[in-house]
Design a protein around this motif. Structure first.
Motif, PDB file in Angstrom:
ATOM      1  N   HIS A  70      29.705  23.540   4.854  1.00 19.60           N
ATOM      2  CA  HIS A  70      30.252  22.516   5.764  1.00 19.60           C
ATOM      3  C   HIS A  70      29.071  21.927   6.510  1.00 19.60           C
ATOM      4  CE1 HIS A  70      33.745  21.054   8.394  1.00 19.60           C
ATOM      5  NE2 HIS A  70      32.652  20.564   8.965  1.00 19.60           N
ATOM      6  N   HIS A  72      27.341  18.039   7.540  1.00 15.14           N
ATOM      7  CA  HIS A  72      27.531  16.582   7.521  1.00 15.14           C
ATOM      8  C   HIS A  72      26.196  15.913   7.213  1.00 15.14           C
ATOM      9  CE1 HIS A  72      31.625  16.999   8.965  1.00 15.14           C
ATOM     10  NE2 HIS A  72      31.172  17.893   9.828  1.00 15.14           N
ATOM     11  N   LYS A 285      38.755  15.969   2.622  1.00 12.56           N
ATOM     12  CA  LYS A 285      38.681  16.501   3.991  1.00 12.56           C
ATOM     13  C   LYS A 285      39.757  15.863   4.860  1.00 12.56           C
ATOM     14  CE  LYS A 285      36.664  18.220   7.800  1.00 12.56           C
ATOM     15  NZ  LYS A 285      35.442  17.637   8.343  1.00 12.56           N
ATOM     16  N   HIS A 363      36.662  25.865   9.745  1.00  9.20           N
ATOM     17  CA  HIS A 363      36.440  26.376  11.110  1.00  9.20           C
ATOM     18  C   HIS A 363      37.293  27.610  11.406  1.00  9.20           C
ATOM     19  CE1 HIS A 363      34.081  22.826  11.461  1.00  9.20           C
ATOM     20  NE2 HIS A 363      35.113  22.009  11.530  1.00  9.20           N
ATOM     21  N   ASP A 424      28.144  23.244  10.030  1.00  8.57           N
ATOM     22  CA  ASP A 424      28.653  22.046  10.707  1.00  8.57           C
ATOM     23  C   ASP A 424      27.516  21.168  11.233  1.00  8.57           C
ATOM     24  OD1 ASP A 424      30.728  20.340  11.300  1.00  8.57           O
ATOM     25  OD2 ASP A 424      31.272  21.298  13.187  1.00  8.57           O
TER      26      ASP A 424
END
Ligand SMILES: [Zn+2]
Length: 521
Positions: A70, A72, A285, A363, A424
């Motif tokens: 995960h 970005h 997502k 998460h 993340d």
């Protein structure tokens, strides 16, 4: 010897080799040929490869390259363009950074800052502060969570947000005492501002250069694959162009934004699993609840309270995505977000009982024991961020919920829920060896220990960052463990697997080629 080429077989030996496979968990030799693992075994194996180049591990540990499940990347890569607001400690410095960014990007339609964090910097600007910059264009300061921002008055005008504009579904337009928008935009209100302020940053060549630079940074931390956890159309086009040109330094699993997939009529195109080892389409997502305002329903000493933002229509979206041939990954931070996510997964599972859904909960920060049981029954995967112990852990360590558990990694593992390791990034630091240390010690940013019974051993985190993340990406046939036929993507670690004194990345190998060496400039 040319260490940067993969055209001769080589054998790694001379240190612990962790396969991340149950059997054998440890081997003495890995032989690599043509970018793939040819054989694993004990030292006797070397007799079958008399001409092999020996790579002496010299006591260092070899394991599969890390997969950040995960990350970005397509947004983190652009951060160098923008003002870095994480470092600015006063409002004046904050403003100076935005002014400097505006002069650096004279042609951009918005002035843009990133990584604003009001907790660490104490800076809580409103639109008037941004107006005071006197710029000829709108200004946006994006929060480090990518779930809220502050925009200037000109920015509000551009977004057509006025005194009487209602909050969008799933979002909040914050207002001052006088009822006028303060400039603070939360969740779905932020998404619109983010999209609009990004409109001038669409040059694919510039993106490709920035993506490649970010990927080379990740190689330094042993990461050889990321799951890009919300990938817009532009980012997907850039990844495809880089792949076609052979310039992707690491592998990418693109997790498409739901909007394009769920449009009516839907966008035609590849579905989850399409692509190849270097660039593949992953799950869609979706979001169940907020990032800055997660949806929670909790009790303290028997007193229940509910708060946060839950997004409507989740189950319908999950079902439609599954019908269109996609796997799904749902952002769920709060326990209400998780409840809605599990309901949506259950519906999709009833609709297609024979599919290998591999539902992903992204998460899973707050869960009850019953919810953990439901996750296990659905075969869902926990895509978790041990690094969250640092900031979320610090902010919740004094909150004694009756039942729900924060960052319940130990309970997830005990329920035999597959765990995928992730960061993340850029919403949190990304280095797997560092995040894993928090996951193993349960140490928060304040230095306190949160829920020690939820700790997982350091090696278990390394497994989550390799075999676990590969499974979450549907990539277990190609990476994540060391066995014949898999990609020769490795990381070599210097130092013990001790969470108090984590090891360092000595080398990273991609396709059997040395891609990073800490000893080389
Ligand atoms: Zn995220």
């Amino acid at each position: 010897m040319d260490r940067r080429r993969a055209d001769r077989a080589r054998a790694f030996t001379g240190g612990p080799i962790l396969t991340m496979d149950p059997s054998p968990a440890c081997v003495e030799v890995v032989v690599v040929d043509n970018g793939r693992i040819a054989a694993v075994g004990d030292r006797a194996l070397l007799r079958a490869y008399p001409d092999v180049i020996i790579e002496n591990l010299a006591g260092r540990t070899l394991l599969p390259g890390f997969i950040d499940a995960h990350n970005h990347l397509s947004i983190a890569a652009l951060h160098p363009i923008w003002a870095d607001l994480s470092r600015e400690a006063t409002l004046d410095e904050f403003k100076a950074a935005l002014l400097e960014q505006a002069s650096r990007e004279p042609d951009a339609h918005w002035a843009r800052g990133a990584n604003w964090n009001e907790v660490t910097t104490g800076v809580l600007p409103d639109r008037h502060d941004l107006d005071a910059l006197g710029l000829d264009r709108p200004v946006i300061a994006a929060h480090y969570t990518l779930h809220q921002c502050v925009v200037s008055s000109q920015g509000l005008d551009e977004l057509q947000i006025g005194r009487n504009t209602p909050d969008p579904p799933g979002g909040v337009i914050a207002r001052g005492a006088d009822g006028a928008p303060s400039g603070l935009l939360i969740e779905r209100a932020w998404s619109a501002a983010h999209a609009q302020s990004m409109a001038t940053y669409r040059d694919p060549e510039r993106w490709a250069d920035l993506f490649a630079a970010r990927m080379r940074q990740l190689l330094r931390d042993g990461i050889t694959c990321v799951h890009d956890a919300a990938c817009g159309q532009t980012a997907q086009a850039v990844y495809r162009a880089m792949h076609a040109a052979g310039t992707l330094p690491i592998s990418v699993l693109m997790m498409p934004h739901a909007e394009a997939i769920l449009m009516d009529p839907p966008l035609d195109g590849p579905v989850s699993g399409d692509g190849d080892e270097r660039l593949r389409v992953g799950p869609v997502k979706l979001f169940a609840d907020g990032g800055i305002a997660p949806a929670m329903d909790v009790s303290i000493a028997g007193q229940r309270s509910a708060f946060g933002i839950e997004f409507p229509g989740l189950a319908e979206s999950v079902v439609r995505a599954v019908e269109r041939g996609f796997r799904v990954a749902v952002h769920a931070i709060g326990n209400v977000g998780l409840r809605n996510t599990l309901e949506a997964f259950a519906r999709a599972a009833r609709m297609r009982p024979d599919d290998d859904h591999r539902f992903r909960v992204e998460h899973a920060c707050l869960a009850s024991p019953a919810q953990i049981g439901e996750m296990a029954a659905l075969g869902a995967i926990g895509v978790v961020q041990p690094g969250f112990l640092h900031h979320i852990g610090q902010s919740v360590e004094a909150v004694p919920w009756d039942e729900e558990i924060w960052l319940p990694f130990g309970d997830l593992a005990r329920a035999r829920i597959p765990l995928a390791g992730s960061s993340d990034d850029p919403c949190a630091f990304h280095e797997p060896l560092r995040t894993s240390s928090h996951g193993a010690t349960r140490r928060t940013g304040s230095g306190n220990i949160l829920g020690p019974e939820q700790a997982l051993a350091y090696e278990e985190w390394l497994r989550a960052y390799t075999a676990g993340a590969a499974y979450a990406g549907g990539q277990e046939h190609e990476r994540g463990t060391l066995s014949p036929g898999k990609r020769a993507d490795f990381v070599v670690l210097e130092g013990d697997l001790d969470p108090e004194h984590p090891p360092r990345v000595a080398q990273t190998w991609v396709d059997g080629t040395l891609a990073y060496d800490a000893q080389l400039p």
